[in-house]
Design an enzyme around this catalytic site. Structure first.
Site, PDB file in Angstrom:
ATOM      1  N   THR A 208      97.792  55.519  11.382  1.00  0.00           N
ATOM      2  CA  THR A 208      98.018  53.339  12.040  1.00  0.00           C
ATOM      3  C   THR A 208      99.425  53.666  13.513  1.00  0.00           C
ATOM      4  O   THR A 208      99.692  54.649  13.537  1.00  0.00           O
ATOM      5  CB  THR A 208      99.387  53.439  10.882  1.00  0.00           C
ATOM      6  OG1 THR A 208      98.825  54.136   9.455  1.00  0.00           O
ATOM      7  CG2 THR A 208     100.213  52.645  10.525  1.00  0.00           C
ATOM      8  N   ARG A 236      94.053  48.703  -2.510  1.00  0.00           N
ATOM      9  CA  ARG A 236      94.545  49.707  -2.417  1.00  0.00           C
ATOM     10  C   ARG A 236      96.050  49.000  -1.394  1.00  0.00           C
ATOM     11  O   ARG A 236      95.103  48.528  -0.284  1.00  0.00           O
ATOM     12  CB  ARG A 236      94.564  50.825  -2.240  1.00  0.00           C
ATOM     13  CG  ARG A 236      95.604  52.326  -1.949  1.00  0.00           C
ATOM     14  CD  ARG A 236      95.536  52.013  -0.616  1.00  0.00           C
ATOM     15  NE  ARG A 236      96.496  53.401  -0.319  1.00  0.00           N
ATOM     16  CZ  ARG A 236      97.176  53.761   1.355  1.00  0.00           C
ATOM     17  NH1 ARG A 236      96.600  52.613   2.390  1.00  0.00           N
ATOM     18  NH2 ARG A 236      97.841  54.877   1.238  1.00  0.00           N
ATOM     19  N   VAL A 237      97.479  48.929  -1.573  1.00  0.00           N
ATOM     20  CA  VAL A 237      97.856  48.845   0.232  1.00  0.00           C
ATOM     21  C   VAL A 237      98.782  50.251   0.086  1.00  0.00           C
ATOM     22  O   VAL A 237      98.961  50.548  -1.119  1.00  0.00           O
ATOM     23  CB  VAL A 237      98.595  47.635  -0.587  1.00  0.00           C
ATOM     24  CG1 VAL A 237      99.973  47.442   0.043  1.00  0.00           C
ATOM     25  CG2 VAL A 237      98.481  45.970  -0.882  1.00  0.00           C
ATOM     26  N   GLY A 238      99.259  50.267   0.759  1.00  0.00           N
ATOM     27  CA  GLY A 238      99.983  51.065   1.337  1.00  0.00           C
ATOM     28  C   GLY A 238     101.544  50.744   2.306  1.00  0.00           C
ATOM     29  O   GLY A 238     101.233  49.885   1.150  1.00  0.00           O
ATOM     30  N   ASP A 239     102.071  51.914   2.603  1.00  0.00           N
ATOM     31  CA  ASP A 239     103.007  52.073   3.023  1.00  0.00           C
ATOM     32  C   ASP A 239     103.888  50.515   4.241  1.00  0.00           C
ATOM     33  O   ASP A 239     105.321  49.708   4.168  1.00  0.00           O
ATOM     34  CB  ASP A 239     104.245  52.657   2.911  1.00  0.00           C
ATOM     35  CG  ASP A 239     103.593  53.523   5.066  1.00  0.00           C
ATOM     36  OD1 ASP A 239     102.183  53.511   4.529  1.00  0.00           O
ATOM     37  OD2 ASP A 239     104.320  54.423   5.035  1.00  0.00           O
ATOM     38  N   THR A 259     104.260  56.495  10.083  1.00  0.00           N
ATOM     39  CA  THR A 259     102.013  56.330   9.430  1.00  0.00           C
ATOM     40  C   THR A 259     102.499  57.816   8.898  1.00  0.00           C
ATOM     41  O   THR A 259     102.998  58.701   8.690  1.00  0.00           O
ATOM     42  CB  THR A 259     102.003  56.901  11.217  1.00  0.00           C
ATOM     43  OG1 THR A 259     102.140  58.196  11.553  1.00  0.00           O
ATOM     44  CG2 THR A 259     102.085  55.820  11.799  1.00  0.00           C
ATOM     45  N   GLY A 260     100.461  58.366   8.295  1.00  0.00           N
ATOM     46  CA  GLY A 260     100.906  59.397   7.286  1.00  0.00           C
ATOM     47  C   GLY A 260     100.881  58.638   5.838  1.00  0.00           C
ATOM     48  O   GLY A 260     100.270  57.534   5.636  1.00  0.00           O
ATOM     49  N   GLY A 262     100.542  57.175   2.681  1.00  0.00           N
ATOM     50  CA  GLY A 262     101.673  55.487   2.761  1.00  0.00           C
ATOM     51  C   GLY A 262     102.139  55.935   1.394  1.00  0.00           C
ATOM     52  O   GLY A 262     103.623  55.469   1.068  1.00  0.00           O
TER      53      GLY A 262
HETATM   54  N1  ASP Z   1     100.405  54.512   6.487  1.00  0.00           N
HETATM   55  C1  ASP Z   1      99.092  54.746   6.158  1.00  0.00           C
HETATM   56  C2  ASP Z   1      99.016  54.619   4.558  1.00  0.00           C
HETATM   57  O1  ASP Z   1      99.312  54.895   4.184  1.00  0.00           O
HETATM   58  C3  ASP Z   1      98.665  55.374   6.350  1.00  0.00           C
HETATM   59  C4  ASP Z   1      98.682  56.138   7.977  1.00  0.00           C
HETATM   60  O2  ASP Z   1      99.507  56.413   8.858  1.00  0.00           O
HETATM   61  O3  ASP Z   1      98.124  56.791   8.478  1.00  0.00           O
HETATM   62  O4  ASP Z   1      97.999  53.201   4.984  1.00  0.00           O
END
Ligand code: ASP
Length: 357
Positions: A208, A236-239, A259-260, A262
């Site tokens: 991200t 699917r919806v992330g953060d 990031t990471g 979510g």
């Molecule tokens: N945070 C993002 C999500 O979960 C993915 C990412 O940051 O790597 O969609």
């Protein structure tokens, strides 16, 4: 590292502060400057995730031309959204399990305390621009899926195929290697009895870009944009598009993004935690560490833990405050963040809770 950063900060802001020492550093909102007085001047600052060096470069150029922080950060991340080689964002982002690219993004504008976001948006390569349009041209904050696409169309965004050959091949390889029990076959020979049995260890691919800035007027804004978790379940919806989870800005305090994994931010409202920790007096780095700690403290699921009980995933945070202080932290060591302080554009190490072995 904390000391080093503080030293760098003092060095780089010293000149700007000396230049403005004769004027009180007033917020535009707090007092109207007398006629003919120069507007308040701050040292602008831009922070981004480790893949964001080109974004921080672009954003700083714009900030030095007196751009609003939101204009600057969105222009910065557009470069990464347009880049087919970054497989975590925009054009060329890795698709969902059906091979369809679905993008998430949010923007938040400090001075107006408004936000806009889109989730599971298909076919539009710059979801951050659509998120910004939601903020400016609708009474809503979040649009998803087909509705988000219709809204983007209405505003003249061009549709395109976001799946590049590179991201399609990565997806197909994942699909074919997943199982011997489905009908998708990897390249194989006539006497190959176990095609697909090679259940390769696929690290679930996160990625991200988050970018946050403090502009010359002392205003803060941020943006987060992503193709989300690779091979996710469709829809699917992330953060990233959720205000408070993957991004949060309070113009009187600071801006934070993540990031990471979510899902961990969704159940912890983590970016709010970072901003509230800064409000309570923590430095940006300490505030980012506080959010990491909260995730770990709330983690109950064994499937998400290593044998020693540590989290089997990573989450990174990036934050700046109204004074132009900055910091980044992650659960695990090894993450970096991009930082432009007006003098130098560089990658710095994130603080962390656990050192990778
Ligand atoms: N945070 C993002 C999500 O979960 C993915 C990412 O940051 O790597 O969609």
């Amino acid at each position: 590292m904390g000391n080093l950063k503080r030293r760098d900060f003092l060095k780089t802001t010293g000149a700007a502060l000396a230049a403005t020492a004769a004027q009180p550093l007033l917020r535009v909102k707090e007092a109207l400057p007398p006629l003919h007085a120069a507007p308040p001047v701050r040292q602008p600052i831009v922070i981004a995730s480790g893949n964001g060096l080109r974004a921080t470069e672009k954003a700083m150029q714009l900030l030095m031309q007196r751009s609003d922080a939101l204009d600057a950060v969105v222009a910065g991340v557009n470069i990464i959204e347009d880049d087919p080689d970054d497989i975590t964002v925009g054009y060329g982002g890795l698709p969902n399990e059906d091979g369809v690219v679905e993008l998430d993004s949010s923007v938040m504008h400090g001075p107006s305390h408004r936000a806009g976001a889109v989730a599971a948006l298909q076919k539009i390569k710059n979801p951050s621009l659509v998120a910004r349009t939601v903020m400016e041209r609708s009474d809503h904050v979040l649009l998803v899926g087909k509705g988000a696409l219709r809204f983007a169309r209405a505003h003249g965004f061009q549709e395109m195929n976001l799946l590049t050959e590179k991201s399609r091949k990565i997806w197909l390889e994942w699909k074919e290697a997943m199982s011997t029990k489905d009908d998708w076959l990897q390249p194989h020979s006539l006497d190959d009895r176990s095609v697909g049995a090679q259940l390769r260890e696929y690290a679930r691919h996160y990625g991200t870009i988050n970018c946050d800035a403090l502009d010359l007027q002392g205003n803060l804004s941020g943006v987060t944009t992503t193709s989300g978790l690779a091979f996710k379940i469709a829809g699917r919806v992330g953060d990233s598009p959720i205000i408070g989870a993957g991004l949060y800005v309070d113009n009187e305090v600071g801006a934070a993004g993540s990031t990471g994994r979510g899902e961990s931010n969704l159940v912890n409202c983590s970016s709010v935690i970072v901003v509230e920790a800064m409000r309570a007096g923590k430095s940006p780095e300490e505030a980012c560490l506080a959010a990491c700690r909260r995730i770990v403290d709330n983690l109950k699921e064994a499937r998400l833990k290593n044998d020693d009980g540590t989290p089997a995933f990573n989450v990174n945070f990036y934050a700046i405050n109204t004074k132009g202080e900055y910091g980044g932290a992650a659960i695990w060591s090894g993450s970096k963040f991009a930082l432009h302080d007006g003098k130098e554009n560089r990658l710095l190490e994130c603080a962390y809770l656990y050192k990778k072995k």
